[in-house]
Design a protein around this motif. Structure first.
Motif, PDB file in Angstrom:
ATOM      1  N   GLU A  46      31.241  46.568  -3.147  1.00 40.01           N
ATOM      2  CA  GLU A  46      31.460  46.853  -2.107  1.00 40.01           C
ATOM      3  C   GLU A  46      32.828  47.725  -1.672  1.00 40.01           C
ATOM      4  O   GLU A  46      33.662  47.721  -2.486  1.00 40.01           O
ATOM      5  N   ILE A  47      32.568  48.634  -0.650  1.00 42.83           N
ATOM      6  CA  ILE A  47      33.901  49.080  -0.055  1.00 42.83           C
ATOM      7  C   ILE A  47      34.730  48.614   0.693  1.00 42.83           C
ATOM      8  O   ILE A  47      34.589  47.735   1.496  1.00 42.83           O
ATOM      9  N   ARG A  50      38.803  52.829   3.297  1.00 46.13           N
ATOM     10  CA  ARG A  50      38.592  54.266   3.118  1.00 46.13           C
ATOM     11  C   ARG A  50      39.553  54.953   3.764  1.00 46.13           C
ATOM     12  O   ARG A  50      39.753  54.635   5.244  1.00 46.13           O
ATOM     13  N   ASP A 103      32.541  59.854   4.651  1.00 42.25           N
ATOM     14  CA  ASP A 103      31.409  59.173   4.740  1.00 42.25           C
ATOM     15  C   ASP A 103      30.829  59.087   3.294  1.00 42.25           C
ATOM     16  O   ASP A 103      29.687  59.685   3.003  1.00 42.25           O
ATOM     17  N   GLY A 105      29.861  56.063   1.557  1.00 47.39           N
ATOM     18  CA  GLY A 105      28.896  55.066   1.265  1.00 47.39           C
ATOM     19  C   GLY A 105      29.576  54.233  -0.181  1.00 47.39           C
ATOM     20  O   GLY A 105      30.618  54.231  -0.326  1.00 47.39           O
ATOM     21  N   LEU A 106      28.606  54.094  -1.082  1.00 51.95           N
ATOM     22  CA  LEU A 106      28.861  53.343  -2.240  1.00 51.95           C
ATOM     23  C   LEU A 106      28.724  54.336  -3.332  1.00 51.95           C
ATOM     24  O   LEU A 106      28.838  53.995  -4.754  1.00 51.95           O
ATOM     25  N   SER A 107      28.781  55.863  -3.066  1.00 53.76           N
ATOM     26  CA  SER A 107      28.508  56.655  -3.920  1.00 53.76           C
ATOM     27  C   SER A 107      29.642  57.746  -3.903  1.00 53.76           C
ATOM     28  O   SER A 107      29.460  58.984  -3.703  1.00 53.76           O
TER      29      SER A 107
END
Length: 121
Positions: A46-47, A50, A103, A105-107
């Motif tokens: 999980e993030i 950020r 933005d 995400g998980l990438s």
């Protein structure tokens, strides 16, 4: 190429604090958003937090809101995650990441190798 190296992890008692650091090299740090991810035992990645290029935007996963702070020092090419009031459920491998966009995400585009944070009760 971009390299990210985390430091500051380790073992801490519940209720304690840690500051994770992420040293970046091989790229222009200020041109990237930065994030912290984690993956605990048996859990999905999980993030955690950020931060945008200029620190104008920040966000946190609900579970750490109010007790964690993400920051960055572009002059030092370093990002940070201050974690207070740590809980056993914070135990995880924490990863620093850089991304072309906030933005992410998980990438994200670049990952550090990860660093262990263990919170004992």
């Amino acid at each position: 190429q971009v390299q990210l190296v985390e430091s500051g992890g380790g073992l801490v008692q519940a209720g304690g604090s840690l500051r994770l650091s992420c040293a970046a090299s091989g790229g222009t740090f200020s041109r990237y958003a930065m994030g912290w991810f984690r993956q605990g035992p048996g859990k999905e990645r999980e993030i955690v937090a950020r931060i945008s290029r200029s620190s104008s935007s920040v966000s946190y996963v609900d579970s750490v809101k109010g007790r964690s702070t993400i920051s960055r020092d572009n002059g030092k090419n370093t990002g940070y995650l201050q974690m207070n009031s740590l809980k056993p459920e914070d135990t995880a491998v924490y990863y620093c990441a850089m991304a072309r966009t906030y933005d992410m995400g998980l990438s994200p585009d670049y990952w550090g190798q990860g660093i262990q944070v263990t919170v004992s009760s």
